[in-house]
Design a protein around this motif. Structure first.
Motif: not given
Length: 236
Positions: A21-30, A38-51
């Protein structure tokens, strides 16, 4: 089974679930801000938001490692005796054990991460070892650059070249430190003290993440430096 003997009570949750839950709550804002800007998502950004979110949680745990080092050495002996008596894997017992929500941020609770992990690597119950001190260093030193890169990858808030330089330094030290840590298991013949299952699940798996994702981070950082813009992260 933490050091505190109190009952978890009604308002409690498994330690592992609290970590997720802590990881999810930290990653979701980004991820949400990235989508809004930017009206969309990016694979690299998603990966590093989680990391980055995982690293921020682990940084807190590593600060607990420093603050509760005496407790960890004491509790490591407890878990060693408990394991010899035929119990389940201590790390699994801790992660599935319930933690009172009022103690969700307690260093005493999260120090058990290291007390149980020391069953796989005794270095974490010995403050004179490489493993103990490299993780303390990560906990105190990498919070600021992690937050900086998290913000930069999300909104391009600093020049791309600056983000690339910081990223190249940060990601490479993760690749090097994690690789050296794994190598130490073979050079020091500690690998023979673990079952294949424990080695792959608790040692190789987590450290492979800390090698492979930072290697991708090195690539992204080099692109940011050479390109001079955030195009590699899908930001115009």
């Amino acid at each position: 089974m933490t050091e505190a003997s109190e009952q978890p009570g009604r308002w409690s949750a498994p330690a592992g679930l609290l970590g997720v839950l802590a990881i999810v709550l930290l990653a979701l804002p980004g991820i949400a801000v990235r989508y809004a800007l930017h009206d969309g998502l990016d694979a690299f950004h998603f990966l590093f938001s989680l990391f980055f979110s995982i690293n921020l949680l682990i940084c807190y745990w590593e600060i607990c490692l420093y603050l509760r080092r005496d407790q960890i050495e004491r509790r490591a002996e407890h878990w060693s005796e408990w394991q010899r008596d035929g119990g389940r894997t201590p790390a699994l017992v801790f992660l599935t054990g319930r933690v009172p929500l009022r103690r969700a941020f307690s260093p005493t609770v999260w120090a058990e991460v290291w007390a149980t992990y020391s069953m796989f690597d005794s270095a974490y119950a010995d403050r004179n070892t490489y493993g103990f001190n490299i993780d303390i260093g990560n906990g105190f030193v990498t919070i600021a650059p992690t937050l900086m890169l998290y913000a930069a990858y999300t909104g391009g808030v600093i020049p791309a070249m600056a983000a690339g330089i910081v990223g190249a330094m940060l990601f490479w030290q993760w690749v090097y430190a994690s690789s050296l840590y794994l190598v130490s298991f073979f050079v020091g013949q500690k690998r023979r003290l673990l079952t294949a299952r424990d080695f792959y699940i608790y040692l190789l798996g987590p450290n492979a993440v800390w090698i492979l994702i930072p290697m991708v981070g090195v690539y992204v950082s080099v692109r940011l430096i050479l390109d001079g813009h955030y195009g590699v992260l899908g930001i115009d």
